[in-house]
Design a protein around this motif. Structure first.
Motif, PDB file in Angstrom:
ATOM      1  N   UNK A 165       0.839  -1.207   0.000  1.00 19.99           N
ATOM      2  CA  UNK A 165       0.000   0.000   0.000  1.00 19.99           C
ATOM      3  C   UNK A 165       0.871   1.253   0.000  1.00 19.99           C
ATOM      4  N   UNK A 166       1.850   1.291   0.926  1.00 20.66           N
ATOM      5  CA  UNK A 166       2.702   2.476   1.035  1.00 20.66           C
ATOM      6  C   UNK A 166       3.446   2.736  -0.263  1.00 20.66           C
ATOM      7  N   UNK A 167       4.058   1.663  -0.793  1.00 17.36           N
ATOM      8  CA  UNK A 167       4.847   1.815  -2.011  1.00 17.36           C
ATOM      9  C   UNK A 167       3.974   2.283  -3.166  1.00 17.36           C
ATOM     10  N   UNK A 168       2.787   1.692  -3.294  1.00 18.37           N
ATOM     11  CA  UNK A 168       1.902   2.057  -4.389  1.00 18.37           C
ATOM     12  C   UNK A 168       1.499   3.525  -4.325  1.00 18.37           C
ATOM     13  N   UNK A 169       1.081   3.985  -3.148  1.00 22.90           N
ATOM     14  CA  UNK A 169       0.659   5.373  -3.018  1.00 22.90           C
ATOM     15  C   UNK A 169       1.808   6.320  -3.309  1.00 22.90           C
ATOM     16  N   UNK A 170       2.946   6.082  -2.694  1.00 30.68           N
ATOM     17  CA  UNK A 170       4.094   6.967  -2.873  1.00 30.68           C
ATOM     18  C   UNK A 170       4.531   7.030  -4.329  1.00 30.68           C
ATOM     19  N   UNK A 171       4.478   5.896  -5.010  1.00 34.89           N
ATOM     20  CA  UNK A 171       4.854   5.870  -6.426  1.00 34.89           C
ATOM     21  C   UNK A 171       3.839   6.623  -7.277  1.00 34.89           C
ATOM     22  N   UNK A 175      -2.425  -0.998  14.905  1.00 33.26           N
ATOM     23  CA  UNK A 175      -2.950  -2.337  15.200  1.00 33.26           C
ATOM     24  C   UNK A 175      -4.151  -2.655  14.309  1.00 33.26           C
ATOM     25  N   UNK A 176      -5.074  -1.710  14.205  1.00 32.93           N
ATOM     26  CA  UNK A 176      -6.330  -1.956  13.495  1.00 32.93           C
ATOM     27  C   UNK A 176      -6.223  -1.807  11.984  1.00 32.93           C
ATOM     28  N   UNK A 177      -5.368  -0.888  11.533  1.00 35.41           N
ATOM     29  CA  UNK A 177      -5.237  -0.625  10.090  1.00 35.41           C
ATOM     30  C   UNK A 177      -3.763  -0.559   9.698  1.00 35.41           C
ATOM     31  N   UNK A 178      -3.077  -1.702   9.777  1.00 35.62           N
ATOM     32  CA  UNK A 178      -1.625  -1.708   9.556  1.00 35.62           C
ATOM     33  C   UNK A 178      -1.196  -1.318   8.146  1.00 35.62           C
ATOM     34  N   UNK A 179      -2.093  -1.406   7.177  1.00 38.22           N
ATOM     35  CA  UNK A 179      -1.734  -1.079   5.794  1.00 38.22           C
ATOM     36  C   UNK A 179      -2.110   0.340   5.387  1.00 38.22           C
ATOM     37  N   UNK A 180      -2.692   1.086   6.318  1.00 40.71           N
ATOM     38  CA  UNK A 180      -3.100   2.455   6.023  1.00 40.71           C
ATOM     39  C   UNK A 180      -2.004   3.437   6.434  1.00 40.71           C
ATOM     40  N   UNK A 181      -1.635   4.310   5.515  1.00 41.55           N
ATOM     41  CA  UNK A 181      -0.625   5.312   5.827  1.00 41.55           C
ATOM     42  C   UNK A 181      -1.227   6.426   6.671  1.00 41.55           C
ATOM     43  N   UNK A 182      -0.422   7.011   7.528  1.00 39.23           N
ATOM     44  CA  UNK A 182      -0.862   8.112   8.373  1.00 39.23           C
ATOM     45  C   UNK A 182      -0.104   9.379   7.999  1.00 39.23           C
ATOM     46  N   UNK A 197      -4.549  14.939 -12.437  1.00 40.52           N
ATOM     47  CA  UNK A 197      -4.144  14.858 -11.027  1.00 40.52           C
ATOM     48  C   UNK A 197      -3.846  13.407 -10.661  1.00 40.52           C
ATOM     49  N   UNK A 198      -2.950  13.235  -9.704  1.00 40.03           N
ATOM     50  CA  UNK A 198      -2.532  11.886  -9.308  1.00 40.03           C
ATOM     51  C   UNK A 198      -3.255  11.385  -8.078  1.00 40.03           C
TER      52      UNK A 198
END
Length: 229
Positions: free
Chosen positions: A1-7, A122-129, A43-44
């Protein structure tokens, strides 16, 4: 998730599609069409406020979303995704990023930011903050708490930064944030021209968020009227 969003958003534009209840374009349908216009323009990503707006936008576009929920509490001046309740609700929509206020102000219900971050991991480990910060001290707190992204969103909107602008003196403050932050920086706040947006990226910001200059016709028209009058 992190890599995809950042890219997906690196070196590109994110458009903030938001309207509050007192604004003429307050409507989830209208915000979804604003997001579609942003997507068609190239827009991205989108930054959106409230669960209903996020869901309407998700139905309309396939762009990654920075989600938040603006809620006023009587015991605090913090209003951008201020409590764990709003953090959970926004994350549950499946947005890639949840943004929240990371300033020195007291949070509603005596909640502590470190507790909120720990629970979200804990609840949303794949969500970026994303940390919406106002000062360099806020950026350091975001570093310490392990936020994935740092935004300049609140600079100019807190008592100690009122009237300030990240673009002043060739973006002096933004340069300091870039030097201080341990994670990618998202430039946001009063970026009202394409030239300013381009400059933010040239200085090293990962991406740039533009809102009012694109999606708030009341503000845009007012500028023209004031200039003419």
């Amino acid at each position: 998730m992190e890599k995809n969003f950042l890219e997906q958003v690196k070196g590109k534009l994110i458009v903030s599609c938001q309207a509050l209840p007192n604004e003429p374009l307050y409507s989830s349908f209208i915000m979804s069409r604003m997001a579609l216009a942003a997507q068609l323009a190239g827009a991205a990503g989108i930054r959106a406020n409230s669960v209903v707006d996020i869901q309407a936008i998700q139905d309309e576009v396939e762009l990654p979303i920075i989600g938040l929920n603006k809620v006023d509490y009587p015991d605090s001046d913090v209003y951008i995704t201020p409590t764990i309740k709003e953090m959970r609700a926004v994350a549950a929509t499946g947005v890639q990023v949840v943004a929240c206020d990371v300033t020195s102000r007291k949070r509603p219900k005596e909640e502590q930011l470190e507790d909120i971050v720990a629970q979200m991991r804990i609840e949303f480990p794949n969500t970026l903050l994303m940390a919406d910060t106002a000062t360099l001290a806020d950026v350091k707190v975001a570093n310490e708490l392990g936020f994935d992204l740092v935004g300049t969103t609140m600079h100019g909107y807190t008592p100690e930064t009122k009237g300030q602008d990240i673009a002043t003196d060739d973006f002096t403050y933004l340069k300091e944030v870039l030097a201080c932050s341990k994670v990618p920086v998202i430039a946001e706040g009063k970026i009202d021209t394409p030239t300013k947006a381009k400059r933010c990226l040239e200085l090293g910001c990962h991406t740039v968020v533009v809102g009012g200059a694109i999606t708030r016709p009341l503000e845009i028209a007012s500028c023209f009227v004031q200039a003419i009058n």
